[in-house]
Design an enzyme around this catalytic site. Structure first.
Site, PDB file in Angstrom:
ATOM      1  N   TYR A 164      58.084  -6.454  -9.692  1.00 44.31           N
ATOM      2  CA  TYR A 164      59.484  -6.632 -10.094  1.00 44.31           C
ATOM      3  C   TYR A 164      60.275  -5.350  -9.786  1.00 44.31           C
ATOM      4  CZ  TYR A 164      63.389  -8.874 -12.444  1.00 44.31           C
ATOM      5  OH  TYR A 164      64.612  -9.453 -12.715  1.00 44.31           O
ATOM      6  N   LYS A 171      67.892  -4.621 -14.124  1.00 45.69           N
ATOM      7  CA  LYS A 171      68.045  -5.448 -15.336  1.00 45.69           C
ATOM      8  C   LYS A 171      68.217  -4.579 -16.582  1.00 45.69           C
ATOM      9  CE  LYS A 171      67.741  -9.703 -13.677  1.00 45.69           C
ATOM     10  NZ  LYS A 171      68.980 -10.511 -13.514  1.00 45.69           N
TER      11      LYS A 171
END
Ligand code: NAD
Ligand code: 0WE
Length: 276
Positions: A164, A171
């Site tokens: 990720y 995020k």
């Protein structure tokens, strides 16, 4: 119907699998009027399909990579919904930000090896700053109806998940922006929230090699022992965008079958013990 007479702008529809598709579906089901946006000509056809399915008022171009595109888009929203008409109050009730992007090479391999300055800039610009940009462009319209903003985030902002990578940084930034925007716009009655969704097979997920494995492991950790669906995220979005959530702002609501609450599940423990 919970949202009769309410008006929402929904970004991020790329296919029927998109989380934004299910959010639009839930809003439409509850009687809301919609404007849907697409980033470029290639995606327009797909958003037109959603517009037909959910009887949307308008389909507008909005590429969050430029302020010009964002401002042109909200100028058109303002033309459509910016003034009182037939006794309906001016303004909008909500904006949904369901946009995330990093160059594919950033999401495949060892974080410190694959992450680049350019990849990081793109990920933060498209996935995090764009939420602030949408908030700025829609502020006057949201003020008129005490509307709210909603974005989508992922557990990778808090804990490490393989590959990720720079999206985890973006995020984390996006989640901080939820809190700063909530404080900045709360005086006008505007609420700002995020949903942290569990992994779901969408276009954005289809490019990820080990995604199947991610889904399988999630089931083995999450208290509900399964993954979540787009519809479950859509229903939570509907709540946060509705008057039922009038006291909630600056919040990150997990819709992940409980995954984020567990470090080591009983199921993983059993699997490990049967191996030795
Ligand atoms: P998706 O591929 O259906 O949606 C991503 C959207 O981003 C697409 O509609 C795409 O057009 C849009 N986009 C990309 N660049 C853009 C730009 N420059 N301007 C405007 N739009 C742009 O995938 P999704 O999974 O539905 O993703 C929606 C959101 O949900 C993303 O923020 C994603 O990070 C988040 N999310 C996804 C999952 C998951 O597992 N699928 C989990 C948690 C959070
Ligand atoms: O936020 C996301 C999707 C992020 C994403 C995905 C892509 C694939 C195609 C951003 N940019 C791109 N760029 C591309 O070119 N998710 C939460 C879904 C997701 O993505 C992962 C995950 C999960 C879950 C990437 C690696 C590991 C897990």
């Amino acid at each position: 119907m919970l949202l009769q007479g309410k008006r929402f702008v929904v970004t991020g529809i790329a296919s029927k699998l998109s989380i934004a598709w299910s959010i639009a579906e839930a809003l439409h089901r509850e009687g809301a009027s919609l404007i849907l946006t697409y980033p470029n000509d290639k995606m327009k056809k797909r958003v037109d399909m959603a517009a037909a399915a959910f009887n949307a008022d308008l389909v507008l171009e909005c590429d969050v990579a430029t302020d010009e595109s964002i401002n042109d888009c909200f100028d058109k929203v303002r033309e459509h919904w910016g003034n009182e008409k037939n006794g309906e109050a001016a303004g909008i009730d909500g904006v949904v930000h369901a946009i995330g992007f990093a160059p594919a090479d950033q999401l495949d391999g060892n974080f410190a090896e694959v992450t680049t300055r350019e990849g990081s800039q793109i990920a933060h610009d498209i996935s995090a700053y764009s939420f602030v940009a949408l908030a700025k462009a829609s502020r006057d319209l949201l003020t008129q109806r005490q509307g709210s903003l909603l974005t989508l985030t992922y557990e990778g902002s808090i804990s490490v998940l393989p590959n990720y990578n720079v999206m985890g940084m973006a995020k984390a930034s996006l989640e901080a922006s939820v809190r700063y925007l909530a404080a900045s716009m709360g005086g006008e009655g505007i609420r700002v929230n995020a949903i942290s969704a569990g992994p779901i097979r969408t276009l954005a997920a289809s490019g990820i090699k080990s995604f199947r494995k991610m889904l399988d492991i999630n089931e083995k950790i999450a208290p509900l022992q399964r993954n979540v669906s787009q519809m479950e995220v859509g229903n939570a979005a509907l709540f946060l965008l509705s008057p039922w959530a009038s006291g909630i702002t600056g919040e990150i609501l997990f819709v992940d079958a409980g995954f984020n609450t567990v470090a080591i599940s009983e199921q993983l423990m059993q699997m490990e013990m049967s191996e030795s």
